[in-house]
Design a protein around this motif. Structure first.
Motif, PDB file in Angstrom:
ATOM      1  N   GLU A  62      30.196   6.671  12.481  1.00 15.94           N
ATOM      2  CA  GLU A  62      30.723   7.938  11.967  1.00 15.94           C
ATOM      3  C   GLU A  62      32.199   8.104  12.370  1.00 15.94           C
ATOM      4  OE1 GLU A  62      28.341  11.926  12.219  1.00 15.94           O
ATOM      5  OE2 GLU A  62      29.558  11.729  14.029  1.00 15.94           O
ATOM      6  N   VAL A  63      33.004   8.608  11.443  1.00 17.18           N
ATOM      7  CA  VAL A  63      34.432   8.833  11.715  1.00 17.18           C
ATOM      8  C   VAL A  63      34.793  10.279  11.387  1.00 17.18           C
ATOM      9  CG1 VAL A  63      36.803   8.225  11.074  1.00 17.18           C
ATOM     10  CG2 VAL A  63      35.074   6.437  11.282  1.00 17.18           C
ATOM     11  N   THR A  64      35.463  10.932  12.319  1.00 14.66           N
ATOM     12  CA  THR A  64      35.930  12.302  12.117  1.00 14.66           C
ATOM     13  C   THR A  64      37.406  12.367  12.485  1.00 14.66           C
ATOM     14  OG1 THR A  64      33.741  13.118  12.785  1.00 14.66           O
ATOM     15  CG2 THR A  64      35.528  14.728  12.666  1.00 14.66           C
ATOM     16  N   LYS A  65      38.212  12.883  11.573  1.00 17.87           N
ATOM     17  CA  LYS A  65      39.649  13.003  11.818  1.00 17.87           C
ATOM     18  C   LYS A  65      40.028  14.460  12.040  1.00 17.87           C
ATOM     19  CE  LYS A  65      40.863   8.997   8.933  1.00 17.87           C
ATOM     20  NZ  LYS A  65      41.659   8.525   7.774  1.00 17.87           N
ATOM     21  N   VAL A  78      41.384  10.351  15.863  1.00 17.76           N
ATOM     22  CA  VAL A  78      40.269   9.769  15.122  1.00 17.76           C
ATOM     23  C   VAL A  78      39.100   9.618  16.092  1.00 17.76           C
ATOM     24  CG1 VAL A  78      39.430   7.787  13.807  1.00 17.76           C
ATOM     25  CG2 VAL A  78      41.803   8.537  13.556  1.00 17.76           C
ATOM     26  N   VAL A  80      35.405   8.397  16.705  1.00 19.07           N
ATOM     27  CA  VAL A  80      34.482   7.427  16.110  1.00 19.07           C
ATOM     28  C   VAL A  80      33.164   7.435  16.876  1.00 19.07           C
ATOM     29  CG1 VAL A  80      35.449   5.531  17.484  1.00 19.07           C
ATOM     30  CG2 VAL A  80      34.226   5.026  15.380  1.00 19.07           C
ATOM     31  N   VAL A 103      35.205  -0.030  13.452  1.00 20.05           N
ATOM     32  CA  VAL A 103      35.204   1.042  12.455  1.00 20.05           C
ATOM     33  C   VAL A 103      36.550   1.749  12.446  1.00 20.05           C
ATOM     34  CG1 VAL A 103      34.227   3.297  11.881  1.00 20.05           C
ATOM     35  CG2 VAL A 103      32.712   1.415  12.489  1.00 20.05           C
ATOM     36  N   ALA A 104      37.066   2.051  13.642  1.00 19.61           N
ATOM     37  CA  ALA A 104      38.357   2.738  13.733  1.00 19.61           C
ATOM     38  C   ALA A 104      39.477   1.881  13.150  1.00 19.61           C
ATOM     39  CB  ALA A 104      38.652   3.083  15.187  1.00 19.61           C
ATOM     40  N   ARG A 106      39.280  -0.403  10.852  1.00 21.34           N
ATOM     41  CA  ARG A 106      39.164  -0.412   9.387  1.00 21.34           C
ATOM     42  C   ARG A 106      39.661   0.891   8.794  1.00 21.34           C
ATOM     43  NH1 ARG A 106      34.865   0.043   7.165  1.00 21.34           N
ATOM     44  NH2 ARG A 106      33.266   0.176   8.781  1.00 21.34           N
ATOM     45  N   THR A 107      39.349   1.998   9.468  1.00 15.45           N
ATOM     46  CA  THR A 107      39.761   3.318   8.991  1.00 15.45           C
ATOM     47  C   THR A 107      41.278   3.469   8.992  1.00 15.45           C
ATOM     48  OG1 THR A 107      37.709   4.290   9.826  1.00 15.45           O
ATOM     49  CG2 THR A 107      39.532   5.802   9.424  1.00 15.45           C
ATOM     50  N   LEU A 108      41.923   2.791   9.921  1.00 16.35           N
ATOM     51  CA  LEU A 108      43.367   2.956  10.109  1.00 16.35           C
ATOM     52  C   LEU A 108      44.194   1.928   9.337  1.00 16.35           C
ATOM     53  CD1 LEU A 108      43.243   3.826  13.895  1.00 16.35           C
ATOM     54  CD2 LEU A 108      43.867   5.365  12.025  1.00 16.35           C
ATOM     55  N   THR A 109      43.652   1.414   8.245  1.00 19.08           N
ATOM     56  CA  THR A 109      44.417   0.529   7.372  1.00 19.08           C
ATOM     57  C   THR A 109      45.700   1.233   6.923  1.00 19.08           C
ATOM     58  OG1 THR A 109      42.443  -0.591   6.567  1.00 19.08           O
ATOM     59  CG2 THR A 109      44.389  -0.714   5.174  1.00 19.08           C
TER      60      THR A 109
END
Length: 508
Positions: A62-65, A78, A80, A103-104, A106-109
């Motif tokens: 799960e990711v929450t910003k 972020v 995670v 996950v983090a 990948r999210t921060l591309t």
């Protein structure tokens, strides 16, 4: 490749584009994980409640910003998910940290720099986080058009730099953990690149050339047998599979030698650079991903180079059995009999059961050097996918304790695996009226039948295991954790861990 730095700086004053923190799933809601104290304090200790309001639960993946607190130089936080909160005084599981970091990343591309403030209790946790970042930030873009828009290109670029907060730059254990993570993940990502390459650019000769270049770079010995050498040596299995293609087969031997070693491991990889099924042509819908049928050879290649880069005190030899399985007027037919390198004859009942044929020759070649153990790796059977699904590989062996050791090594590094049997009653199904053995047996338990076939080509008295990675080698679904879509590099970390344990004398 994402650049890693170790930093003892406090999160508020660190110049970065984002700060990554962990959040766990507690019994009464999300729990802020260690490492995020500065962020929580800036929210007056109410960060868990804020995250819950935003829908966070702490579940794995799960990711929450949310905006960074006032006073922080980074504009973004972020959070995670780490999964279930560990019991009191227990550390977070290494694989949970690895997945969260992946996950983090990948999210921060498209982000230039991120600070990772995940739970860091020791060097092992640091190594897991580093692996997760480097594996999660992977992207295969070699065949993508760059385009004219610089901003668009930047938005698709992997995370450029990751600062691991709590990591001590001058601590020997911390430095060693990051150096190990870097060596292993760089080679694993090289395996991913090979698996993702289109087969018109990665035929057996091209793969062999890449191995030769890596050998020169890392001080390995390399030997490449082409069609003439294979013919002269009597490698009927590799030649039989490759004879239908205009791209000839190869057998590549890569050797890493340590002056302090007293143990020798041999790794054997199936390297079918494209598998059409041959005359037993695959049905429509089953060809599109068959560039991945060389994943075993990619894993072996990566593991040998990683062992060299780590300077492990164990001798490791990698055998890459490379061929392209195509239908043509010269292709092997169902009913043909091949004389293998071992001297045994094999009746080919199905040309799509080709991986076991190239592996058989390579296993016998590896056995002639009398290694302490042989492990082969292959995307061998659809039956194994039916048995274990798409994320778990099967382990078969002629020694129960060795099979257990491999299973433990795989689980330790975060590669799901499961021990499988070699039932003797299934061997009879491969009896042939024409040859010593057929390449097919009973349909039910086909993955186990394939293992029994391979066992026939292991030298007497040699400890052997077979890893069938047909499920996890190529991810056709969406990315998860630190695993991308496409080639995964499955089994690389297990092989490296086996080499480390052998070097340390922990396998007897």
């Amino acid at each position: 490749m994402t650049a890693l730095t170790l930093s003892t700086a406090a999160a508020p004053g660190l110049r970065a584009d984002a700060i990554v923190i962990g959040v766990a799933k507690g019994s009464k809601g999300p729990v802020v994980a260690p490492g995020a104290e500065a962020v929580d304090q800036a929210y007056d200790g109410r960060l868990a409640g804020v995250l819950e309001t935003l829908g966070a639960s702490g579940a794995e993946g799960e990711v929450t910003k949310l905006p960074a607190p006032t006073g922080f130089k980074a504009p973004l936080v972020v959070a995670v998910g780490l999964g279930a909160e560990p019991e009191k005084d227990a550390a977070y599981d290494a694989e949970a940290l690895r997945k969260a970091a992946g996950v983090a990343a990948r999210t921060l591309t498209g982000v230039k720099k991120a600070a990772f403030a995940l739970p860091l209790t020791d060097a092992a946790a640091l190594g897991a986080i580093a692996e997760g970042v480097l594996l999660g930030a992977y992207a295969f873009t070699a065949y993508k058009e760059n385009g004219k828009d610089a901003k668009a290109r930047a938005g698709k670029a992997p995370l450029a730099e990751a600062a691991l907060l709590g990591g001590k730059p001058r601590d020997k254990e911390h430095k060693a953990a990051v150096e190990r993570a870097t060596a292993v993940t760089e080679e694993l990502n090289r395996a991913r690149d090979l698996i993702n390459m289109p087969p018109n650019d990665l035929d057996p000769a091209a793969f062999a050339a890449i191995a030769q270049a890596a050998a020169k770079e890392h001080g390995l010995k390399v030997q490449v047998l082409d069609e003439k050498a294979l013919e002269k040596g009597g490698y009927g299995g590799i030649l039989g599979v490759g004879k239908g293609s205009a791209s000839g087969p190869r057998l590549v031997k890569l050797s890493y030698t340590s002056s302090k070693a007293d143990k020798h491991l041999a790794f054997v990889g199936k390297g079918i650079t494209y598998d059409s099924g041959g005359i037993s042509l695959k049905p429509a819908g089953h060809n599109e991903t068959m560039k991945c049928d060389m994943s075993g050879a990619a894993a072996v290649f990566a593991a040998v180079v990683a062992a060299a880069r780590l300077g492990l005190e164990v001798n490791v030899t990698g055998w890459l059995a490379l061929a392209e399985n195509m239908p043509s007027g010269s292709a092997t037919r169902p009913g043909d009999v091949l004389r293998m390198y071992s001297g045994k004859t094999v009746e080919v009942l199905n040309t799509d059961a080709e991986g076991r044929l190239v592996l058989a020759d390579a296993l016998w070649a590896a056995s002639q050097e009398k290694p302490d153990a042989v492990v082969d790796v292959a995307t061998l059977t659809g039956a194994m996918v039916l048995a274990l699904g798409s994320r778990t590989f099967g382990i078969m062996a002629n020694d129960d304790s060795f099979r257990s050791a491999l299973h433990e090594a795989a689980e330790e590094v975060g590669e799901p695996a499961w021990p499988m049997p070699l039932p003797e009653h299934l061997r009879k199904g491969m009896d042939s009226p024409t040859a010593d053995i057929a390449n097919m047996g009973e349909r039910m338990g086909g993955g186990l039948v394939a293992g029994l076939f391979l066992r026939e080509f292991v030298g007497e008295g040699i400890t052997w295991a077979h890893l069938d990675i047909a499920g996890p080698a190529f991810n056709e679904g969406g990315p998860f954790g630190y695993t991308p879509k496409g080639g995964t590099g499955s089994a690389v970390r297990t092989l490296v861990r086996l080499a480390e344990l052998t070097a340390a004398g922990d396998l007897g």
